[in-house]
Design a protein around this motif. Structure first.
Motif, PDB file in Angstrom:
ATOM      1  N   HIS A   3      72.904  -4.908  57.463  1.00 51.89           N
ATOM      2  CA  HIS A   3      73.584  -4.420  58.679  1.00 51.89           C
ATOM      3  C   HIS A   3      73.436  -2.912  58.805  1.00 51.89           C
ATOM      4  O   HIS A   3      73.587  -2.170  57.831  1.00 51.89           O
ATOM      5  CB  HIS A   3      75.083  -4.775  58.633  1.00 51.89           C
ATOM      6  N   GLN A 238      72.564 -11.959  70.724  1.00 47.10           N
ATOM      7  CA  GLN A 238      73.744 -11.131  70.968  1.00 47.10           C
ATOM      8  C   GLN A 238      74.995 -12.001  70.999  1.00 47.10           C
ATOM      9  O   GLN A 238      74.987 -13.083  71.577  1.00 47.10           O
ATOM     10  CB  GLN A 238      73.554 -10.425  72.317  1.00 47.10           C
ATOM     11  N   SER A 239      76.065 -11.513  70.360  1.00 50.12           N
ATOM     12  CA  SER A 239      77.354 -12.222  70.424  1.00 50.12           C
ATOM     13  C   SER A 239      78.464 -11.179  70.477  1.00 50.12           C
ATOM     14  O   SER A 239      78.194  -9.980  70.408  1.00 50.12           O
ATOM     15  CB  SER A 239      77.537 -13.110  69.189  1.00 50.12           C
ATOM     16  N   ASP A 240      79.719 -11.644  70.525  1.00 45.23           N
ATOM     17  CA  ASP A 240      80.831 -10.688  70.519  1.00 45.23           C
ATOM     18  C   ASP A 240      80.829  -9.858  69.247  1.00 45.23           C
ATOM     19  O   ASP A 240      81.298  -8.723  69.218  1.00 45.23           O
ATOM     20  CB  ASP A 240      82.179 -11.433  70.621  1.00 45.23           C
ATOM     21  N   ALA A 241      80.284 -10.426  68.184  1.00 47.22           N
ATOM     22  CA  ALA A 241      80.320  -9.755  66.879  1.00 47.22           C
ATOM     23  C   ALA A 241      79.243  -8.683  66.735  1.00 47.22           C
ATOM     24  O   ALA A 241      79.354  -7.794  65.905  1.00 47.22           O
ATOM     25  CB  ALA A 241      80.154 -10.788  65.772  1.00 47.22           C
ATOM     26  N   GLY A 242      78.173  -8.778  67.499  1.00 51.58           N
ATOM     27  CA  GLY A 242      77.087  -7.803  67.369  1.00 51.58           C
ATOM     28  C   GLY A 242      75.756  -8.389  67.780  1.00 51.58           C
ATOM     29  O   GLY A 242      75.704  -9.367  68.545  1.00 51.58           O
ATOM     30  N   CYS A 253      71.047  -7.157  61.284  1.00 43.16           N
ATOM     31  CA  CYS A 253      72.094  -7.169  62.305  1.00 43.16           C
ATOM     32  C   CYS A 253      72.656  -5.771  62.516  1.00 43.16           C
ATOM     33  O   CYS A 253      72.502  -4.883  61.664  1.00 43.16           O
ATOM     34  CB  CYS A 253      73.174  -8.207  62.001  1.00 43.16           C
ATOM     35  N   ASP A 255      75.509  -3.325  65.434  1.00 43.39           N
ATOM     36  CA  ASP A 255      76.508  -3.368  66.512  1.00 43.39           C
ATOM     37  C   ASP A 255      75.826  -3.246  67.880  1.00 43.39           C
ATOM     38  O   ASP A 255      76.307  -3.778  68.871  1.00 43.39           O
ATOM     39  CB  ASP A 255      77.517  -2.222  66.342  1.00 43.39           C
ATOM     40  N   ARG A 414      75.381  -5.396  74.483  1.00 41.99           N
ATOM     41  CA  ARG A 414      75.067  -4.488  73.382  1.00 41.99           C
ATOM     42  C   ARG A 414      73.596  -4.062  73.369  1.00 41.99           C
ATOM     43  O   ARG A 414      73.135  -3.411  72.435  1.00 41.99           O
ATOM     44  CB  ARG A 414      75.401  -5.173  72.050  1.00 41.99           C
ATOM     45  N   THR A 448      81.413   3.529  71.092  1.00 47.50           N
ATOM     46  CA  THR A 448      81.957   3.375  69.735  1.00 47.50           C
ATOM     47  C   THR A 448      82.896   4.525  69.358  1.00 47.50           C
ATOM     48  O   THR A 448      83.318   4.628  68.210  1.00 47.50           O
ATOM     49  CB  THR A 448      80.802   3.289  68.710  1.00 47.50           C
TER      50      THR A 448
END
Ligand SMILES: Cc1cc2nc3c(=O)[nH]c(=O)nc-3n(C[C@H](O)[C@H](O)[C@H](O)COP(=O)(O)OP(=O)(O)OC[C@H]3O[C@@H](n4cnc5c(N)ncnc54)[C@H](O)[C@@H]3O)c2cc1C
Length: 449
Positions: A3, A238-242, A253, A255, A414, A448
């Motif tokens: 990450h 892409q998802s809510d998590a990143g 992965c 942000d 994102r 951010t």
């Protein structure tokens, strides 16, 4: 899974500028670069005599404040392009020498060309750079190609031929391949048509000692291991998590992700969930121009002895835009020139030897027999490059700005878009690429904060 805060796809000026700004703000970054080198469309080559030469983007000029500041910060130096002596315009079988604003056209035609030039300049004033689709009369300006507008503006055959040369000289695309609105946007983005075509005082004013690829190389050196060569990205989930970015041989992965590759290539990545229709349409409708760039080295810049600047435009030939590209120490003479638009497409079907003969034959017409005896000839067909697929940059055909313009630079969740084609200032230029990287990085820092 590994990450980082931000993955940047593409280590050209846009991607590296974004990565540098993010890193300086304390973010962890990984830059994925498909090629075995950084700098993308700024490719540095070396002649057999050891003189470095640019096979991609090379000139910088006044108003290009972002790239000029970056060059300075990185400890690089610029030098003025050679711009003394007479220029040549070749038409109807003969070279016409000039050192005034006439472009070598006969007086009545020069006056008419000047009138058309002024008409374009006045129209461009109207363009809203940040949102070209909201420009007053945008629908009408975007409905027609530049060529349609030109044919409605003048019936002078020589002037039509002249502007049909100016357009490929700027876009590597023909006058019928882009909308009038796009032409006007691009002009205003680089301040004016006068600035775009000028050497001294314009976009061709200066060069970087050692070549423009050194800008990217120095940024990459600062970023160290964050830049991963031979790492072609292939997809973004892409998802809510990143985001999860797939590349040849792995996944990473983050942000946020900055996609800093040419628009057409951005459309070749796989997105999950799929991109909104308008954003995907942008990637389908932002084709790059066609260009084969040549640098031809001679023992000396012999044309200067005849009082020539080396600048040539030809309405008759395929190799029709030529400039003096000699190194700052004048250790040899170099002419740079381009096969653009239809000429690039036609000559890409020739063998390298046939192209060389074509180019040298045209140079002999301009500069005499000494042009037939170079010490080295380098060529680069940018459409054949898997990770560029055309230059100088992308252009929009009729109807695209007004239908899809909003999606050119608007992030999708994102996913942030960078690259010279996403900039509203100096769109398509190195300066625009740098600005686009800063814009994408700033948006991530804002999100951010
Ligand atoms: C012949 C020529 C002459 C030019 N002349 C000038 C000039 O004189 N002045 C000027 O200002 N501009 C000029 N330009 C334009 C200028 O070079 C570009 O606008 C600028 O370099 C674009 O930078 P960028 O970072 O947006 O894109 P790029 O330089 O295209 O960078 C994109 C990077 O992404 C990489 N990539 C692509 N796909 C993937 C993938 N799937 N995964 C990972 N990486 C990928 C590419 O390899 C590349 O390194 C010229 C361009 C050319 C080709």
């Amino acid at each position: 899974m590994e990450h980082v805060d931000v993955v940047v796809i593409g280590a050209g000026l846009a991607g590296l500028s974004a990565a540098r700004m993010l890193t300086r703000a304390g973010k962890t970054v990984a830059v994925l670069e498909a090629r075995d080198r950084v700098a993308g469309r700024n490719h540095g080559a070396v002649f057999g005599n050891g003189v470095p030469i640019e096979m991609g983007g090379q000139w910088v000029g006044p108003g290009q404040d972002a790239v000029l500041a970056l060059i300075d910060e990185l400890g690089l130096k610029t030098y003025p392009s050679y711009d003394s002596g007479a220029a040549l315009t070749y038409y109807d079988g003969a070279a016409h020498r000039y050192d005034d604003a006439s472009f070598g056209l006969p007086e009545p035609d020069a006056v008419e060309a000047g009138r058309v030039w002024e008409a374009i300049t006045a129209l461009a004033e109207r363009v809203d750079l940040e949102t070209p689709w909201t420009t007053s009369g945008a629908e009408d300006l975007d409905r027609q190609t530049f060529d349609q507008w030109l044919l409605g503006e003048t019936t002078n055959a020589l002037v039509i031929r002249f502007f049909r040369l100016i357009v490929p000289a700027l876009f590597s695309a023909e006058a019928h391949e882009l909308s009038l609105l796009h032409f006007l946007f691009y002009m205003k983005s680089g301040k004016s048509l006068d600035v775009l075509v000028a050497t001294t005082g314009g976009a061709q004013e200066s060069r970087v000692i050692g070549g423009t690829h050194r800008i990217s190389e120095r940024m990459a050196a600062e970023l160290g291991d964050a830049v991963r060569l031979d790492t072609a990205a292939s997809g973004i989930t892409q998802s809510d998590a990143g985001v999860v970015v797939d590349f040849d041989g792995g996944t990473i992965c983050a942000d946020h992700v900055v996609v800093a590759i040419p628009q057409t290539l951005a459309g070749r990545l796989r997105y999950s969930p799929p991109l909104p229709a308008a954003r995907d349409a942008v990637t389908q409708q932002f084709p790059a121009g066609s260009v084969i760039k040549f640098n031809i080295a001679y023992p000396t810049p012999f044309w200067r002895e005849d009082g020539l600047s080396g600048f040539v435009m030809s309405l008759d030939h395929a190799f029709n835009v030529v400039l003096d590209n000699s190194p700052h120490d004048e250790s040899c003479g170099v002419l740079v020139g381009f096969l653009e638009g239809r000429h690039a497409r036609a000559s890409s079907e020739l063998t390298a030897e046939q192209r060389r003969e074509l180019v040298l034959g045209d140079l002999v017409d301009y500069f005499g027999e000494r042009a037939a005896k170079p010490i080295d000839v380098l060529e680069k067909d940018w459409n054949a490059e898997e990770y560029t697929r055309g230059c100088y940059g992308g252009r929009l055909a009729a109807g695209v700005w007004t239908n899809y313009g909003k999606a050119v630079a608007t992030p999708v969740g994102r996913i942030h878009w960078a690259g010279a084609e996403t900039s509203d200032v100096w769109n398509g230029y190195m300066d625009g690429a740098v600005r686009s990287g800063y814009r994408a990085a700033a948006a991530i820092l804002d999100a951010t904060a």
